[in-house]
Design a protein around this motif. Structure first.
Motif, PDB file in Angstrom:
ATOM      1  N   TRP A  35      34.623  41.129  40.585  1.00  0.00           N
ATOM      2  CA  TRP A  35      34.901  40.185  41.671  1.00  0.00           C
ATOM      3  C   TRP A  35      35.217  40.897  42.984  1.00  0.00           C
ATOM      4  O   TRP A  35      34.795  40.458  44.062  1.00  0.00           O
ATOM      5  CB  TRP A  35      36.075  39.286  41.273  1.00  0.00           C
ATOM      6  N   ALA A  36      35.946  42.003  42.917  1.00  0.00           N
ATOM      7  CA  ALA A  36      36.385  42.692  44.134  1.00  0.00           C
ATOM      8  C   ALA A  36      35.259  43.443  44.827  1.00  0.00           C
ATOM      9  O   ALA A  36      35.336  43.693  46.034  1.00  0.00           O
ATOM     10  CB  ALA A  36      37.521  43.662  43.798  1.00  0.00           C
ATOM     11  N   ILE A  67      27.378  34.774  40.335  1.00  0.00           N
ATOM     12  CA  ILE A  67      28.816  34.726  40.050  1.00  0.00           C
ATOM     13  C   ILE A  67      29.195  35.986  39.272  1.00  0.00           C
ATOM     14  O   ILE A  67      28.737  36.184  38.148  1.00  0.00           O
ATOM     15  CB  ILE A  67      29.190  33.480  39.231  1.00  0.00           C
ATOM     16  N   PRO A  68      30.015  36.850  39.850  1.00  0.00           N
ATOM     17  CA  PRO A  68      30.355  38.104  39.159  1.00  0.00           C
ATOM     18  C   PRO A  68      31.383  37.912  38.051  1.00  0.00           C
ATOM     19  O   PRO A  68      32.190  36.984  38.085  1.00  0.00           O
ATOM     20  CB  PRO A  68      30.935  38.968  40.283  1.00  0.00           C
ATOM     21  N   LYS A  69      31.326  38.788  37.055  1.00  0.00           N
ATOM     22  CA  LYS A  69      32.385  38.860  36.061  1.00  0.00           C
ATOM     23  C   LYS A  69      33.682  39.219  36.778  1.00  0.00           C
ATOM     24  O   LYS A  69      33.673  39.784  37.878  1.00  0.00           O
ATOM     25  CB  LYS A  69      32.059  39.925  35.014  1.00  0.00           C
ATOM     26  N   ASN A  93      38.175  33.108  40.822  1.00  0.00           N
ATOM     27  CA  ASN A  93      37.217  34.047  40.239  1.00  0.00           C
ATOM     28  C   ASN A  93      37.050  33.709  38.752  1.00  0.00           C
ATOM     29  O   ASN A  93      37.898  33.043  38.144  1.00  0.00           O
ATOM     30  CB  ASN A  93      37.691  35.494  40.407  1.00  0.00           C
ATOM     31  N   ALA A  94      35.959  34.154  38.150  1.00  0.00           N
ATOM     32  CA  ALA A  94      35.699  33.859  36.743  1.00  0.00           C
ATOM     33  C   ALA A  94      36.791  34.455  35.857  1.00  0.00           C
ATOM     34  O   ALA A  94      37.342  35.517  36.160  1.00  0.00           O
ATOM     35  CB  ALA A  94      34.339  34.416  36.338  1.00  0.00           C
ATOM     36  N   LYS A  95      37.100  33.769  34.773  1.00  0.00           N
ATOM     37  CA  LYS A  95      38.075  34.289  33.823  1.00  0.00           C
ATOM     38  C   LYS A  95      37.535  35.558  33.154  1.00  0.00           C
ATOM     39  O   LYS A  95      36.322  35.717  32.995  1.00  0.00           O
ATOM     40  CB  LYS A  95      38.377  33.239  32.749  1.00  0.00           C
ATOM     41  N   PRO A  96      38.432  36.454  32.739  1.00  0.00           N
ATOM     42  CA  PRO A  96      37.979  37.688  32.077  1.00  0.00           C
ATOM     43  C   PRO A  96      37.130  37.437  30.836  1.00  0.00           C
ATOM     44  O   PRO A  96      36.228  38.216  30.527  1.00  0.00           O
ATOM     45  CB  PRO A  96      39.292  38.393  31.711  1.00  0.00           C
ATOM     46  N   ASP A  97      37.419  36.336  30.123  1.00  0.00           N
ATOM     47  CA  ASP A  97      36.684  36.057  28.887  1.00  0.00           C
ATOM     48  C   ASP A  97      35.562  35.044  29.085  1.00  0.00           C
ATOM     49  O   ASP A  97      35.025  34.499  28.111  1.00  0.00           O
ATOM     50  CB  ASP A  97      37.640  35.559  27.803  1.00  0.00           C
ATOM     51  N   ALA A  98      35.195  34.798  30.349  1.00  0.00           N
ATOM     52  CA  ALA A  98      34.129  33.829  30.620  1.00  0.00           C
ATOM     53  C   ALA A  98      32.819  34.308  30.010  1.00  0.00           C
ATOM     54  O   ALA A  98      32.468  35.485  30.094  1.00  0.00           O
ATOM     55  CB  ALA A  98      33.974  33.627  32.125  1.00  0.00           C
ATOM     56  N   PRO A 142      29.241  41.177  46.081  1.00  0.00           N
ATOM     57  CA  PRO A 142      29.207  40.258  47.230  1.00  0.00           C
ATOM     58  C   PRO A 142      29.496  38.809  46.845  1.00  0.00           C
ATOM     59  O   PRO A 142      30.060  38.044  47.637  1.00  0.00           O
ATOM     60  CB  PRO A 142      27.780  40.412  47.764  1.00  0.00           C
ATOM     61  N   GLY A 143      29.143  38.424  45.620  1.00  0.00           N
ATOM     62  CA  GLY A 143      29.391  37.064  45.175  1.00  0.00           C
ATOM     63  C   GLY A 143      30.860  36.728  45.054  1.00  0.00           C
ATOM     64  O   GLY A 143      31.237  35.549  45.019  1.00  0.00           O
ATOM     65  N   GLY A 144      31.713  37.751  45.000  1.00  0.00           N
ATOM     66  CA  GLY A 144      33.145  37.512  44.897  1.00  0.00           C
ATOM     67  C   GLY A 144      33.737  36.832  46.115  1.00  0.00           C
ATOM     68  O   GLY A 144      34.822  36.251  46.045  1.00  0.00           O
ATOM     69  N   LEU A 145      33.004  36.880  47.227  1.00  0.00           N
ATOM     70  CA  LEU A 145      33.482  36.229  48.445  1.00  0.00           C
ATOM     71  C   LEU A 145      33.476  34.709  48.311  1.00  0.00           C
ATOM     72  O   LEU A 145      34.124  34.012  49.092  1.00  0.00           O
ATOM     73  CB  LEU A 145      32.610  36.656  49.631  1.00  0.00           C
ATOM     74  N   GLU A 146      32.776  34.204  47.302  1.00  0.00           N
ATOM     75  CA  GLU A 146      32.682  32.759  47.098  1.00  0.00           C
ATOM     76  C   GLU A 146      33.763  32.233  46.160  1.00  0.00           C
ATOM     77  O   GLU A 146      33.759  31.055  45.809  1.00  0.00           O
ATOM     78  CB  GLU A 146      31.300  32.402  46.528  1.00  0.00           C
ATOM     79  N   GLN A 147      34.674  33.112  45.746  1.00  0.00           N
ATOM     80  CA  GLN A 147      35.774  32.693  44.881  1.00  0.00           C
ATOM     81  C   GLN A 147      37.104  33.187  45.441  1.00  0.00           C
ATOM     82  O   GLN A 147      37.153  34.147  46.204  1.00  0.00           O
ATOM     83  CB  GLN A 147      35.608  33.251  43.464  1.00  0.00           C
ATOM     84  N   VAL A 148      38.166  32.531  45.005  1.00  0.00           N
ATOM     85  CA  VAL A 148      39.528  32.939  45.353  1.00  0.00           C
ATOM     86  C   VAL A 148      40.065  33.795  44.208  1.00  0.00           C
ATOM     87  O   VAL A 148      39.970  33.413  43.040  1.00  0.00           O
ATOM     88  CB  VAL A 148      40.441  31.709  45.553  1.00  0.00           C
ATOM     89  N   GLY A 149      40.619  34.939  44.530  1.00  0.00           N
ATOM     90  CA  GLY A 149      41.157  35.824  43.504  1.00  0.00           C
ATOM     91  C   GLY A 149      42.591  35.470  43.150  1.00  0.00           C
ATOM     92  O   GLY A 149      43.409  35.206  44.029  1.00  0.00           O
TER      93      GLY A 149
END
Length: 241
Positions: free
Chosen positions: A144-145, A138-140, A126-131, A148-155
């Motif tokens: 992420w949780a 791509i969600p902040k 998932n994107a870094k908090p300071d991204a 829907p875009g959070g499904l494309e990243q690993v938490g």
């Protein structure tokens, strides 16, 4: 009201809620929660995880496969991803992993680097908090949780803690493995990219165990796991009946 973990940008306490309700002239109902409704409210599953990871001894040595809370071991990360995508279509589900890969900054175009790699399979954290600038969809990190875009990243654990999903899919990495000869859990710092945990000295194994405990307890209805280490997979399966 029991305490909870808050993500970045979130605040909360019983007093703040009472004050806000008073200002709004709203009726406030308070309840004392004896336990979080995580893992289908099953203390047994949490106790089993604690016992299996040797965090603390409990009476829950074996987990029954037919239990209402669904625990499954997946043979491949592709199978794990497929199952989580199916569950996400029915409710909420996310992939998470141990901190066994670097966590890169976004590319110049806002896309994310596919840091989490298992064989030929790869997906970004998932994107870094300071991204800063992120690409479309791509969600902040704090969304992420739910996005829907959070499904494309690993938490990672630092993003996933404090959130719950219907189903959680875990990539159990090589930073922690079960040694059958010594009958103990062994940590491997060279496979860890958690800078804080790597500097913890003798506490490394305990902290990595706790990382996986957090990940194992994110699911409300079920938990699916792919173990990268074969011996660790066999050990967990030996604790199922």
């Amino acid at each position: 009201m029991t305490g909870r973990l808050f993500g970045q940008g979130e605040v909360g306490s019983s007093d703040l809620i009472r004050e806000a309700a008073k200002r709004a002239g709203a009726k406030l109902l308070e309840y004392e929660l004896d336990a979080q409704f995580r893992c289908s409210g099953s203390d047994g599953f949490i106790n089993w995880v604690d016992n299996t990871l040797d965090i603390r001894r409990t009476a829950n040595v074996l987990w029954k496969r037919e239990d209402v809370y669904e625990f499954r071991v997946m043979d491949s990360v592709q199978e794990l991803e497929h199952a989580i995508r199916q569950k996400a279509a029915e409710g909420s589900a996310r992939l998470v992993a141990g901190f066994c890969w670097p966590w890169s900054n976004p590319n110049g175009d806002g896309s994310l680097v596919k840091d989490v790699q298992v064989g030929t399979w790869a997906m970004p954290w998932n994107a870094k908090p300071d991204a800063g600038h992120l690409g479309a969809g791509i969600p902040k990190s704090n969304f992420w949780a739910s996005d829907p875009g959070g499904l494309e990243q690993v938490g990672c654990v630092y993003t996933a803690q404090g959130f719950e999903f219907d189903y959680v899919g875990i990539i159990f990495g090589p930073d922690l493995r079960y040694d059958w000869e010594k009958n103990i859990w062994v940590g491997d710092k060279k496979h860890s990219f958690d800078s804080v945990v790597k500097k913890s000295g003798d506490r490394f194994v305990d902290l990595v165990k706790n990382t996986y405990r957090v990940l194992f307890t994110r699911g409300i209805k079920g938990c699916y796991v792919h173990f990268m280490d074969e011996g660790t997979r066999k050990f967990f399966q030996s604790r199922l009946e």
